[in-house]
Scaffold this active site. Sequence first.
Site, PDB file in Angstrom:
ATOM      1  N   ASP A  74       0.868  -1.167   0.000  1.00  0.00           N
ATOM      2  CA  ASP A  74       0.000   0.000   0.000  1.00  0.00           C
ATOM      3  C   ASP A  74       0.910   1.223   0.000  1.00  0.00           C
ATOM      4  O   ASP A  74       2.084   1.147   0.378  1.00  0.00           O
ATOM      5  CB  ASP A  74      -0.924  -0.012   1.220  1.00  0.00           C
ATOM      6  CG  ASP A  74      -2.204   0.767   0.979  1.00  0.00           C
ATOM      7  OD1 ASP A  74      -2.216   1.606   0.060  1.00  0.00           O
ATOM      8  OD2 ASP A  74      -3.177   0.561   1.713  1.00  0.00           O
ATOM      9  N   CYS A  75       0.378   2.354  -0.424  1.00  0.00           N
ATOM     10  CA  CYS A  75       1.249   3.474  -0.758  1.00  0.00           C
ATOM     11  C   CYS A  75       2.020   4.001   0.451  1.00  0.00           C
ATOM     12  O   CYS A  75       1.422   4.410   1.450  1.00  0.00           O
ATOM     13  CB  CYS A  75       0.440   4.571  -1.434  1.00  0.00           C
ATOM     14  SG  CYS A  75      -0.137   4.029  -3.056  1.00  0.00           S
TER      15      CYS A  75
END
Length: 768
Positions: free
Chosen positions: A287-288
């Site tokens: 995830d970012c």
Amino acid sequence: MPSTSTLILSILILLSAIHGGASRGPFACDPNNSATTDYPFCRRSLGVGERVKDLIGRLTLEEKVKLLVSNAGGVPRLGIKAYQWWSEALHGVSNVGPGTSFGGEFPAATSFPQVISTVASFNASLWEAIGRVVSDEARAMYNGGVGGLTYWSPNVNIFRDPRWGRGQETPGEDPILAGTYAVNYVRGLQGTEGNRLKVAACCKHFTAYDLDNWNGVDRFHFNAQVSKQDIEDTFEVPFRMCVEGGKVSSVMCSYNQVNGVPTCADPNLLTNTLRSQWHLDGYIVSDCDSVGVFYDSQHYTSTPEEAAAMAIKAGLDLDCGPFLETHTENAVKRGILNESHINGALSNTLSVQMRLGMFDGDLKTQPFAHLGAKHVCSDHNRQLAVDAARQGIVLLENRRNSLPLSTYHHRIVAVVGPNSNATLTMIGNYAGIACEYITPLQGISKYTRTIHQQGCKGVACRSNKYFGGAIEAAREADAVVLVMGLDQSIEAEFRDRAELLLPGLQPDLVLKVASMAKGPVILVLMSGGPIDVSFAKDHPKISGIIWAGYPGQAGGLAIADVLFGRTNPGGKLPMTWYPQDYVSKLPMTTMSLRPGPSYPGRTYRFYKGPVVYPFGHGLSYTTFTHKILAAPTTLTVPVSGHRHRQNATEFSGKAIRVTHAKCERLSLVIKVAVRNIGGRDGAHTLLVYSRPPMGVWAPQKQLVAFEKVHVEAQAQKEVEINIHVCKFLSVVDKFGIRRVAMGEHGIDVGDVRHIVSLQPQTLGIIKS
């Protein structure tokens, strides 16, 4: 009449179709560049593995590191362009990720209902059809130079807690339902052309991620304490189905820790589970900025180089963000990471790009080269968005058969509420620019004359200043439709809810309008999560309640079609609607699903307290009955093992490990007659539950199959249900071991119960 904006959009799409055609040059292996086309990695005749190995062998360490991040650098000397991996397609091509943008020939894309609404249809073929349309539009936008081919969708997390702001993105609270959605939507996105990918999907967020920002705890610092039982029984189920059944080409690890370990640094989750056990054929992405999160926020490692090395060695292949590009080369120089680990990561990402055709040179020779602007926001796609919205609407109450409304008797309808003329609210989050917006007011106006009053300025509804106009409209009208609920200011990513009630003064508006109405009062709710509307459910003047979810670009038309009977509603709730006091009994941070002495439990599988509406609830304008035509009363399960001999009678009432049960092809087959005894044609969702004979650690019931069937008035359809014994009649013990329970299983088919007894058949030596 279509709106001006719709006409303009249609003209733009027509012009783009006339002047369309692929405007993107080759990503790599350009046939016009003789210096690169002779490389083995450009030869389509070779296998993907051989091509990828050749390419990696030509890269320097510096070039490799630049390919480890979502904004991947190009390799000009090898004729390879830069690529942005991050695009989103949760319920339509979105502009949330930087890999996709709108404009020019592509001003918009079809925006389907939010996932929680689509799943309420319980229609697996619809989910795949939506995926096919979304991937058509995604490929068209890629060909036109404004989109990517790697989409980080769907979200298949379990909707564990009703307060979760991202629950709207999920396929609900049941693991089998969520997994079935994942399989079908991914198939629609990726296609079924063997190893070739239409677009690359991604199931996220792995795992036990269902808290964003609640009571001072955020997702970047949350350590989810989860039992082995709940991991195996619930949280991993949809991901496993997505990988094994959907053949998804990517999985995203989450921000949170699970039992003290960041998921993006956990080799047990990434390498052992996803790759070794489930055989993921694709890449794992963070995830970012989550690699940076477990270093900067969770302080899981002492140096950034250690974080980079730990993530890659755990099995992470791609970083959404710059962290790995910044720190991986130094990790290699420090000797804490081998270049072979980087090669392994690149092998997984480059293989997906090869399967997408990104190294095949000329776009015009590829299978999806024909897709262009005319395939985006087409009439077919728009109609599917309407159909999806209709199928996902749930009729919660219909006292005195007040619905459907009549254009003859209800010639003036008051349309009231903060969501009565909503546009963006209808499409929820992770959406792009819709082809059009048909609001509830516009939809109802197609059927009858309307009087419109919002009553509240926004869903927060902090003032009663505008109540007067709404009350007066109710006095004048033959019927009242109150369109209330939530929006992204109440529930969203990084915004969990504090309570389950309608916000602000919305309940006051509903009650005041209802008290003055001379005709039927229908409450329509837009929301992603459940709402405690007990005050309206029990109110004598409120005769109908509809949950529309976030119904997408044409949601207003679908709502009107249900209100006036053009559509017979057939949706069912994919999550439990709890009373407000439920949330005071348990914090979001407590992950356990099973109840305790002072803990009520979570989801319909384990919660035994009062509900506003149960999972699977949904009414129709007609009546369906069920009859079991054929079903066995006993099934024999072949069992083998290696500890000691027992006779079959000693296993009655026991639970056998799935790994010791030889039931790969053993299914419980039930033939059911569904009869429509009412006066309207309708679509019916047949829900099948099992009630295992296992005591305290088994669910009280669990969904094992569902089937959507359309039955004409006074007609009957026969449905065959196949329930895989080991997959769906099994339960998980407290050690995380999946077992098949011997003994009597209750099978609920609609409103009919059937009992089937599972009996072991000893095959030599048995281990219990």
